[in-house]
Design a protein around this motif. Structure first.
Motif, PDB file in Angstrom:
ATOM      1  N   ASN A   3      -0.364  -9.464   0.406  1.00 32.02           N
ATOM      2  CA  ASN A   3       0.943  -8.811   0.476  1.00 32.02           C
ATOM      3  C   ASN A   3       2.058  -9.840   0.515  1.00 32.02           C
ATOM      4  O   ASN A   3       1.958 -10.847   1.202  1.00 32.02           O
ATOM      5  N   ILE A   5       6.207  -9.926   1.162  1.00 34.74           N
ATOM      6  CA  ILE A   5       7.377  -9.151   1.580  1.00 34.74           C
ATOM      7  C   ILE A   5       8.619  -9.885   1.089  1.00 34.74           C
ATOM      8  O   ILE A   5       8.874 -11.021   1.477  1.00 34.74           O
ATOM      9  N   THR A   9      13.073  -6.257   0.779  1.00 36.04           N
ATOM     10  CA  THR A   9      12.291  -5.347   1.626  1.00 36.04           C
ATOM     11  C   THR A   9      12.625  -5.556   3.100  1.00 36.04           C
ATOM     12  O   THR A   9      12.860  -4.598   3.834  1.00 36.04           O
ATOM     13  N   ILE A  10      12.645  -6.812   3.515  1.00 37.62           N
ATOM     14  CA  ILE A  10      12.872  -7.061   4.948  1.00 37.62           C
ATOM     15  C   ILE A  10      14.290  -6.641   5.337  1.00 37.62           C
ATOM     16  O   ILE A  10      14.514  -6.095   6.418  1.00 37.62           O
ATOM     17  N   TYR A  12      15.972  -4.188   3.933  1.00 38.39           N
ATOM     18  CA  TYR A  12      15.950  -2.726   3.944  1.00 38.39           C
ATOM     19  C   TYR A  12      15.307  -2.220   5.234  1.00 38.39           C
ATOM     20  O   TYR A  12      15.824  -1.321   5.904  1.00 38.39           O
ATOM     21  N   VAL A  13      14.182  -2.811   5.609  1.00 39.78           N
ATOM     22  CA  VAL A  13      13.491  -2.378   6.836  1.00 39.78           C
ATOM     23  C   VAL A  13      14.372  -2.641   8.059  1.00 39.78           C
ATOM     24  O   VAL A  13      14.419  -1.831   8.988  1.00 39.78           O
ATOM     25  N   ALA A  29       9.477 -12.597  10.288  1.00 38.34           N
ATOM     26  CA  ALA A  29       9.169 -11.177  10.094  1.00 38.34           C
ATOM     27  C   ALA A  29       8.446 -10.960   8.766  1.00 38.34           C
ATOM     28  O   ALA A  29       7.515 -10.162   8.674  1.00 38.34           O
ATOM     29  N   ASP A  32       4.862 -12.195   9.388  1.00 36.46           N
ATOM     30  CA  ASP A  32       4.132 -11.297  10.298  1.00 36.46           C
ATOM     31  C   ASP A  32       3.780  -9.991   9.602  1.00 36.46           C
ATOM     32  O   ASP A  32       2.652  -9.495   9.700  1.00 36.46           O
ATOM     33  N   MET A  33       4.748  -9.437   8.884  1.00 36.04           N
ATOM     34  CA  MET A  33       4.507  -8.138   8.271  1.00 36.04           C
ATOM     35  C   MET A  33       3.475  -8.244   7.155  1.00 36.04           C
ATOM     36  O   MET A  33       2.580  -7.404   7.051  1.00 36.04           O
ATOM     37  N   GLY A  35       1.073 -10.368   6.972  1.00 36.48           N
ATOM     38  CA  GLY A  35      -0.228 -10.558   7.626  1.00 36.48           C
ATOM     39  C   GLY A  35      -0.788  -9.247   8.157  1.00 36.48           C
ATOM     40  O   GLY A  35      -1.966  -8.926   7.971  1.00 36.48           O
ATOM     41  N   MET A  36       0.082  -8.466   8.789  1.00 38.66           N
ATOM     42  CA  MET A  36      -0.372  -7.185   9.329  1.00 38.66           C
ATOM     43  C   MET A  36      -0.770  -6.235   8.208  1.00 38.66           C
ATOM     44  O   MET A  36      -1.758  -5.519   8.310  1.00 38.66           O
ATOM     45  N   LEU A  37       0.009  -6.231   7.111  1.00 34.67           N
ATOM     46  CA  LEU A  37      -0.307  -5.314   6.016  1.00 34.67           C
ATOM     47  C   LEU A  37      -1.620  -5.704   5.343  1.00 34.67           C
ATOM     48  O   LEU A  37      -2.409  -4.846   4.956  1.00 34.67           O
TER      49      LEU A  37
END
Lengths: 97, 496
Positions: A3, A5, A9-10, A12-13, A29, A32-33, A35-37
């Motif tokens: 993934n 990001i 995207t960041i 927008y989030v 962020a 981290d995001m 990695g989590m996704l």
């Protein structure tokens, strides 16, 4: 990492989350995001076709109670926590021109 | 025997038997607090004066025969995400640093009615997001068994306070293991009840479909007594259940002959750093103890164990992003100074008020709920949740309880976990599926590793089967000589 990001995207989030991130926080962020996704994507290993999404474990629906006034007037106690108040109302910065 | 070595129910029995006065119990507890709190930091807020005032009132009610229950006069600690009227409730966050609720949580009120005396509010991971109590805005809590290590989390302050004798019992909350894991790391008993058993009214919400309040105590009897007190239907919580089987202490006397206990093979074969062999062997030893007491223990494949973590972090973050929208600097809590425009005020307030772990989860939650990703992430997780629930349903057709570890390791050192969030999340592997499926589970001490750190076993039951768990846990504790003896070992070790 599978993934990626993007800045868009960041940003927008962050609008959705009502957060203002510093340049450094933004880079973190994104990492981290992603990695989590990557990790969450493991759920795609499971075939869930035909499985209903379960939002609640117990089949409890439409819990109603009589619409009667209970408790007392706690407005003073509640307003005492407000960062700013005026004439028993919450005071906020300007919202319209 | 020192007063602070008694269990909560033993203490209350002596108070009701006029051997001890409530204020004497308080004196002892505050003596321990003054000795240990400087190092351990279990509490965010202590309410010494209020506690003594309240002790007088409780003593009078006991003397008049108005308070006769098993918790009358017991000095209690409350996790700082439980609203307490007139006492600040911070969730260990800067954003709620000065928040003083106008009402108390239902569970708090029920304990009050039973004659508990509140000492203060315990430290936790910010908004209960974390597994170590290190994300607290107010600083870390240390493990009473080894002050260089974390107490676990997020109810780390409550678990450490019970273990150190800084209270006789405490309430915690459990969204993905936040009662059971710190109880395990601190060598005390902790229980997450079936979803809906304890009212969530007045519990600051994290993941509403997963959150439950529960007891953290010195032994299994205390655990049953506290749960019995706080359980009950509450019209103010629409997910609260009307149960008639909440006389949990009645289960303690019964034996476990013929009880079927399943040991999931897949719990012992996890990926990543895997299960610490010392934890694995302590749990297998515990299985033998239960077998000796008449239980029938059998290995089986639960399946889907590793998928619980990504499912949980998707759902919990989604719910958190929605629940934490209310912290916007308008009605309570912190407001960023000097803002002249509303939306800028929201953003600045939240950015300055929340810590990194909370922001991380709000961001992830906002992402998985955003249009375009909602189906792929959020709905997918809800579908897997249904599969996980199904796997448990099948297991409980064959077994009364499932036995396993609480966590793959004993308590890590301070500072080891936060640098790698994903690794920290992996530590929740045995606890979070329970929340997804709404099940009850209890954490009970089952020995120590070679560094002297407590190991916990977890017993998981089908919905509404707390009594089976308490029965098995009580029999195990008796056979293994746990409970208060465990407590004495702590007193000896801390040696402050």
């Amino acid at each position: 990492m599978a993934n990626y990001i993007s800045d868009e995207t960041i940003d927008y989030v962050a609008i959705l989350a009502k957060l203002e991130l510093s340049a450094q926080e933004k880079e973190q962020a994104k990492k981290d995001m992603a990695g989590m996704l990557d990790y969450i994507d493991r759920l795609n290993e499971l075939d869930t076709s035909g499985v209903e999404p379960m939002s609640h474990v117990f089949p409890v629906q439409n819990v109603f109670r009589e619409d009667v006034v209970t408790g007392g007037d706690e407005s003073e106690a509640i307003l005492s926590n407000a960062p700013a108040s005026k004439e028993r109302m919450f005071k906020v910065p300007r919202t319209v021109e | 025997m020192k007063l602070t070595e008694l269990s909560a129910t033993q203490l209350s029995a002596r108070i009701r038997g006029k051997e001890i006065r409530v204020t004497e119990a308080l004196d002892e507890v505050f003596k321990v607090i003054s000795e240990k709190e400087g190092l351990l930091h279990c509490y965010v807020t202590l309410e010494r004066e209020k506690a003594y005032e309240r002790a007088k009132e409780v003593q009078q009610k006991i003397d008049r025969g108005e308070l006769t229950g098993p918790l009358a006069g017991v000095p209690f600690a409350l996790k700082d995400n439980l609203c307490t009227e007139g006492t600040r409730t911070t969730c260990s966050s800067k954003i709620l640093e000065n928040f003083v609720p106008a009402y108390s949580a239902e569970a708090v009120k029920l304990l009050e009615k039973a004659g508990a005396v509140f000492l203060g509010k315990t430290n936790m991971d910010e908004f209960a997001m974390g597994s170590t109590t290190e994300t607290s805005y107010f600083g870390v809590t240390r493990n009473p068994h080894d002050p260089k290590r974390v107490p676990g989390g997020s109810s780390g302050g409550s678990a450490a306070a019970v273990a150190a004798g800084e209270c006789f019992a405490a309430l915690g909350s459990d969204t993905g293991g936040s009662i059971r894991q710190p109880a395990s790391f601190c060598g005390v008993v902790g229980m997450k009840p079936t979803y809906g058993t304890v009212s969530r009214y007045g519990l600051v919400a994290y993941g509403s479909s997963l959150d439950q309040i529960g007891p953290i105590t010195r032994d299994v009897r205390d655990c049953a007594a506290v749960l019995e007190t706080i359980a009950g239907h509450d019209p103010k919580d629409s997910t609260s259940m009307a149960r008639t089987d909440t006389d949990f202490t009645s289960a303690l006397g019964e034996d476990i002959k013929g009880m079927r206990i399943g040991l999931p093979r897949d719990f012992f074969q996890i990926q990543g750093d895997g299960l610490d062999p010392q934890v694995a062997s302590a749990v297998r030893e515990a299985a033998k103890v239960l077998e000796d007491r008449g239980a029938v223990v059998e290995e089986f494949d639960l399946s889907l164990v590793e998928y619980a973590i990504p499912t949980y972090y998707t759902i919990a973050s989604a719910e958190a992003s929605s629940n934490l929208e209310r912290f916007d600097g308008v009605k309570y809590g912190y407001r960023a100074p000097g803002q002249e425009e509303l939306h800028a005020m929201y953003k600045k307030t939240r950015s300055q008020g929340f810590g990194p772990e909370v922001k991380r989860r709000i961001m992830l939650g906002s992402f998985v709920l955003s249009s375009g990703y909602y189906d792929a992430y959020y709905l997918k997780a809800l579908r897997v949740k249904a599969l996980i629930k199904r796997a448990f349903d099948e297991a409980f057709q064959k077994y009364d309880c499932i036995l396993g570890p609480v966590a793959p390791t004993t308590a890590p050192r301070l500072g080891e976990s936060l640098s790698n969030p994903l690794k920290m999340y992996l530590g929740d592997i045995y606890t979070i599926a329970v929340n997804l499926a709404g099940l009850p589970a209890i954490s009970v001490p089952c020995g120590r590793d070679d560094r002297g750190l407590p190991i916990g076993l977890q017993l998981i039951g089908d919905c509404y089967q707390e009594k089976k768990l308490l029965r098995a846990a009580y029999q195990y504790e008796k056979a293994a000589g746990g409970g208060i003896q465990e407590k004495k070992a702590v007193e000896g070790r801390v040696g402050l």
